[in-house]
Design an enzyme around this catalytic site. Structure first.
Site, mmCIF file in Angstrom:
data_model
loop_
_atom_site.group_PDB
_atom_site.id
_atom_site.type_symbol
_atom_site.label_atom_id
_atom_site.label_comp_id
_atom_site.label_asym_id
_atom_site.label_seq_id
_atom_site.Cartn_x
_atom_site.Cartn_y
_atom_site.Cartn_z
ATOM 1 N N GLN A 141 -34.716 42.891 28.512
ATOM 2 C CA GLN A 141 -33.352 43.106 29.008
ATOM 3 C C GLN A 141 -32.331 43.237 27.879
ATOM 4 O O GLN A 141 -31.140 43.376 28.143
ATOM 5 C CB GLN A 141 -32.999 41.987 29.981
ATOM 6 C CG GLN A 141 -32.131 40.880 29.440
ATOM 7 C CD GLN A 141 -30.669 41.255 29.471
ATOM 8 O OE1 GLN A 141 -30.208 41.901 30.395
ATOM 9 N NE2 GLN A 141 -29.951 40.864 28.444
ATOM 10 N N SER A 142 -32.742 43.253 26.622
ATOM 11 C CA SER A 142 -31.823 43.121 25.490
ATOM 12 C C SER A 142 -30.648 44.112 25.453
ATOM 13 O O SER A 142 -30.830 45.316 25.265
ATOM 14 C CB SER A 142 -32.624 43.257 24.186
ATOM 15 O OG SER A 142 -31.758 43.177 23.082
#
Ligand SMILES: *Cc1c(COP(=O)(O)O)cnc(C)c1O
Length: 342
Positions: free
Chosen positions: A73-74
């Site tokens: 999800q960065s």
């Protein structure tokens, strides 16, 4: 005040500081929002302030490529991809996660902006930090063998250089708040890899700002978060020769509201997202800012924030996260009753 490092100033600063009348009324506090979600490239977010400094350093070193690591999800990966695209560098993002097959909203954006994404399944034997570093070094070697000069940015951009963006922001915010007559207030930000919090902490202290600071931890830490903060602070202090000290007890980081996980699905967090969206037309994200805003609501209920108190909440971005599959499923389930098909 500056710590003597240079940056590529690609952001249009200051970002707005806005009063939120509807949510303030609901909570019985004065809530202001620092719009660091409105930071230009790649859909914006807090990591761009850090990246102004990383980009300068990378250019100095003659880098042809940026490489960083994170979870699937960065947001930091996405914004690294954005800066690389804008400044003509190649980019690779290493993601260690539970869902190796999941194409998160951010990974899709990484690819749209031309970055390579290397997914590795979490082996649950070693920490994510160790695994990601190991994988990143292997990727780095591969590219260097092809003649690239690779500039490596650690997870979340939270090393000594990574505090500088929010060190600057602390000063920006202090001036802005004074101009708006709200100097006596508390700044609240989500705490992930901690660079944002540490930058604000050092910046506010260094100018003896009247603003205080509370962090909201959005994920479990493997060690004591205050011990981690103290260790990080000591490295920063030594690196820049800061003239003030800090003890563990100086770090106000609330650990009560992360609901046992990172980027997990939490009904109360979605409620907080709906409240902000329906009162202020501002979109928060389920991983960081929604969790932090839910924490603010809970802190009001738990009397950790007093009625009438003035709070400046930093909107650190992250909105693509609402479209990540495991969140999107929950949003659709809760909201589909309001979608009428005639
Ligand atoms: C990374 C991130 C944070 C936390 O910042 P750190 O410097 O890692 O503590 C908060 N909000 C969003 C949207 C982020 O992407």
């Amino acid at each position: 005040m500056s710590l003597g490092c240079k940056k590529v100033p690609f952001l249009n600063l200051p970002t707005p500081l806005e009063y939120l009348p509807g949510v303030s009324r609901d909570l019985g506090i004065n809530l202001y929002l620092k719009r660091d979600d409105l930071t230009g490239y790649g859909m914006g977010g807090n990591k761009l302030r850090k990246l102004e400094y990383f980009l300068f350093d990378a250019q100095q070193q003659g880098a042809t490529m940026l490489l960083t690591v994170g979870g699937a999800q960065s947001n930091h990966g996405r914004l690294t991809a954005a800066v690389a695209a804008k400044y003509g560098l190649k980019c690779a993002i290493v993601a260690i996660d539970e869902y190796p097959g999941e194409v998160s909203s951010n990974i899709l954006l990484d690819r749209i902006m031309g970055a390579e994404v290397i997914l590795k399944e979490d082996d649950h034997q070693r920490s994510e930090m160790v695994q990601s570093h190991e994988t990143a070094m292997a990727v780095k070697e591969r590219y260097e063998a092809q003649g690239e000069k690779v500039y490596y940015i650690p997870m979340g951009g939270s090393n000594e250089l990574g505090i500088l963006g929010y060190y600057d922001c602390a000063q920006e915010l202090t001036v802005q708040a004074a101009e708006m007559g709200i100097s006596d207030s508390r700044v609240i930000t989500a705490v992930g890899s901690m660079g944002t919090y540490m930058g604000l902490f050092c910046g506010l202290r260094d100018i003896q700002s009247p603003l205080s600071l509370t962090g909201v931890l959005i994920m479990p830490y493997e060690e004591s978060v205050r011990a981690f903060a103290k260790d990080y602070f000591d490295r920063v202090k030594e690196g820049y020769g800061l003239e003030f000290d800090a003890e563990k007890s100086d770090f106000h980081i609330d650990e009560d509201y992360f609901y046992k996980g990172y980027n997990n699905s939490v009904p109360q967090v979605r409620e907080a997202i709906y409240q902000m969206a329906r009162k202020e037309a501002i979109i928060l994200d389920p991983c960081y800012t929604g969790k932090a805003f839910n924490a603010i609501c809970q802190m009001v209920r738990d009397r950790k924030i007093q009625q009438g108190e003035t709070i400046i909440f930093i909107h650190t971005g992250g909105q693509p996260g609402i479209n990540t599959p495991h969140h999107r499923i929950e949003f659709e389930r809760e909201l589909s009753d309001g979608i009428k098909i005639l």
